[in-house]
Design an enzyme around this catalytic site. Structure first.
Site, PDB file in Angstrom:
ATOM      1  N   MET A   1       0.837  -1.191   0.000  1.00  0.00           N
ATOM      2  CA  MET A   1       0.000   0.000   0.000  1.00  0.00           C
ATOM      3  C   MET A   1       0.880   1.252   0.000  1.00  0.00           C
ATOM      4  SD  MET A   1      -3.396  -0.920   2.173  1.00  0.00           S
ATOM      5  CE  MET A   1      -2.728  -0.570   3.772  1.00  0.00           C
ATOM      6  N   GLY A   2       2.168   1.084  -0.337  1.00  0.00           N
ATOM      7  CA  GLY A   2       3.061   2.239  -0.405  1.00  0.00           C
ATOM      8  C   GLY A   2       3.523   2.687   0.967  1.00  0.00           C
TER       9      GLY A   2
ATOM     10  N   HIS B   1       8.964   1.054   3.646  1.00  0.00           N
ATOM     11  CA  HIS B   1      10.065   1.072   4.602  1.00  0.00           C
ATOM     12  C   HIS B   1      11.014  -0.075   4.239  1.00  0.00           C
ATOM     13  CE1 HIS B   1       7.992  -2.305   6.415  1.00  0.00           C
ATOM     14  NE2 HIS B   1       6.904  -1.562   6.584  1.00  0.00           N
TER      15      HIS B   1
ATOM     16  N   GLY C   1      11.456  -2.941   5.305  1.00  0.00           N
ATOM     17  CA  GLY C   1      10.860  -4.275   5.205  1.00  0.00           C
ATOM     18  C   GLY C   1      10.339  -4.538   3.799  1.00  0.00           C
ATOM     19  N   HIS C   2       9.673  -3.541   3.204  1.00  0.00           N
ATOM     20  CA  HIS C   2       9.188  -3.709   1.829  1.00  0.00           C
ATOM     21  C   HIS C   2      10.374  -3.881   0.868  1.00  0.00           C
ATOM     22  CE1 HIS C   2       5.704  -1.208   3.440  1.00  0.00           C
ATOM     23  NE2 HIS C   2       5.080  -2.252   2.933  1.00  0.00           N
TER      24      HIS C   2
ATOM     25  N   LYS D   1       5.871 -11.494   7.049  1.00  0.00           N
ATOM     26  CA  LYS D   1       5.263 -12.268   8.142  1.00  0.00           C
ATOM     27  C   LYS D   1       4.755 -11.370   9.261  1.00  0.00           C
ATOM     28  CE  LYS D   1       7.775 -16.634   7.777  1.00  0.00           C
ATOM     29  NZ  LYS D   1       8.618 -17.582   8.529  1.00  0.00           N
TER      30      LYS D   1
ATOM     31  N   ASP E   1       2.425  -9.299   9.066  1.00  0.00           N
ATOM     32  CA  ASP E   1       0.970  -9.457   8.925  1.00  0.00           C
ATOM     33  C   ASP E   1       0.686 -10.961   8.820  1.00  0.00           C
ATOM     34  OD1 ASP E   1       0.107  -6.605   8.739  1.00  0.00           O
ATOM     35  OD2 ASP E   1       1.507  -6.637   7.073  1.00  0.00           O
TER      36      ASP E   1
ATOM     37  N   SER F   1       4.560   0.712   8.218  1.00  0.00           N
ATOM     38  CA  SER F   1       4.248   2.055   7.726  1.00  0.00           C
ATOM     39  C   SER F   1       3.583   2.875   8.817  1.00  0.00           C
ATOM     40  CB  SER F   1       3.323   1.974   6.519  1.00  0.00           C
ATOM     41  OG  SER F   1       3.954   1.235   5.497  1.00  0.00           O
ATOM     42  N   ARG F   2       2.829   2.205   9.693  1.00  0.00           N
ATOM     43  CA  ARG F   2       2.090   2.954  10.720  1.00  0.00           C
ATOM     44  C   ARG F   2       2.996   3.430  11.866  1.00  0.00           C
ATOM     45  NH1 ARG F   2      -2.375  -0.649   8.943  1.00  0.00           N
ATOM     46  NH2 ARG F   2      -4.057   0.702   8.206  1.00  0.00           N
TER      47      ARG F   2
HETATM   48  O1  PAF Z   1      -0.225  -5.738   3.510  1.00  0.00           O
HETATM   49  C1  PAF Z   1      -0.615  -4.839   2.749  1.00  0.00           C
HETATM   50  O2  PAF Z   1       0.089  -3.858   2.494  1.00  0.00           O
HETATM   51  C2  PAF Z   1      -2.010  -4.945   2.140  1.00  0.00           C
HETATM   52  O3  PAF Z   1      -2.898  -5.553   3.007  1.00  0.00           O
HETATM   53  C3  PAF Z   1      -2.013  -5.636   0.761  1.00  0.00           C
HETATM   54  C4  PAF Z   1      -1.555  -7.081   0.867  1.00  0.00           C
HETATM   55  C5  PAF Z   1      -1.105  -4.882  -0.200  1.00  0.00           C
HETATM   56  C6  PAF Z   1      -3.434  -5.641   0.181  1.00  0.00           C
HETATM   57  O4  PAF Z   1      -3.932  -4.353   0.038  1.00  0.00           O
END
Ligand code: PAF
Length: 282
Positions: free
Chosen positions: A26-27, A30, A32-33, A144, A146, A182-183
């Site tokens: 979702m942009g 950080h 981790g992404h 992981k 989430d 992100s939060r």
């Molecule tokens: O984890 C996220 O960032 C979102 O839940 C995802 C998997 C991109 C779906 O919108």
């Protein structure tokens, strides 16, 4: 790196790209992404990252409107990390008409985070199914952190026979143990100092499980109290069987200890997997 906003242009770009490794996000990215993107490089010819803040997965009182949209900064980081394509559709591109068909997730999606965010996982499964159909990846990578989301997506892929492989990547943490999210950017300086306590209380449960404790309710209650007495509002702390995400029953080889709690207006989640016969520091 190409930044693409429409499904048609994306599919034209991917027609000759070879196997795709896909990182849905979702942009507001950080480290981790970015680690997921580097990991993705090893699993496909073409690394596609989607950036889409999905309205379907936010409740009416949640932060859909205020969720940070940082496309330019995200793209700069993704280029460095080696992404080939960024797919950043508008809401109208993803939902040109109201979405009437949704993917109903399994009952476990109503527990843990799902008990506090009704409809959240149905919004996630629906958008992820759409993204899989649009991108048609060979592999998709999810963090992981989430954990319940990863579990539900694995179930969807298995039960609906999506022709792709799901890879779960380890959670990245700040030096003080806070899981990257992100939060975290919402936290005040004072709350940022306090935030690693969530990981510490989960680690404490892990230590006790490894020492043989099996009074799950007691462990959860102690952890909840440790958080609440330091100003947290706790949604849940829960010891689960990692293979089912259900409360443990009988002998369990792999646990996962999960927590979700609020510091001020920021909801943090975290989890730790525990192999009972594993050795080494928790
Ligand atoms: O984890 C996220 O960032 C979102 O839940 C995802 C998997 C991109 C779906 O919108």
């Amino acid at each position: 790196m190409d930044v693409i906003h429409t499904i048609e242009a994306l599919q034209a770009r991917l027609r000759i790209a070879g196997p795709v490794a896909f990182v849905p996000t979702m942009g507001n990215l950080h480290a981790g992404h970015l680690a997921l993107v580097r990991n993705a490089r090893e699993h496909g010819n073409c690394v596609v990252v989607s950036i889409f803040v999905n309205p379907l997965q936010f409740g009416p009182a949640e932060d859909f409107q205020t969720y940070p949209r940082t496309l330019d900064a995200d793209c700069a980081q993704l280029e460095q990390a080696g992404a080939d394509v960024v797919f950043a559709p508008s809401v109208a591109e993803m939902y040109p008409t109201p979405q009437q068909i949704e993917i109903v997730p399994p009952p476990i999606a109503g527990e843990l985070c799902g008990a506090f965010r009704p409809g959240h996982f149905q919004g996630v499964t629906t958008v992820v199914a759409k993204l899989f159909n649009i991108v048609q990846p060979a592999v998709a990578l999810f963090g992981k952190k989430d954990y319940q989301q990863l579990f539900v997506i694995r179930a969807m892929v298995r039960e609906l026979n999506f022709p792709l492989r799901i890879i779960g990547a380890e959670t990245l943490r700040a030096e003080d143990g806070l899981a990257l999210s992100s939060r975290n950017g919402y936290l005040s300086a004072q709350d940022r100092q306090e935030a690693p306590r969530l990981y510490r209380v989960l680690r404490n449960i892990v230590g006790q499980l490894k020492s043989g404790a099996r009074d799950y309710a007691g462990l959860e209650g102690t952890a909840r109290q440790a958080l609440e007495s330091n100003g947290w509002r706790v949604d849940y702390v829960s010891v689960r069987d990692a293979s089912t995400l259900l409360p443990p029953a009988g002998k369990v080889n792999q646990y996962v200890v999960l927590g979700a709690a609020w510091l001020g207006a920021t909801r943090l989640i975290d989890n730790i997997e525990v192999s009972i016969d594993s050795v080494g520091p928790v």
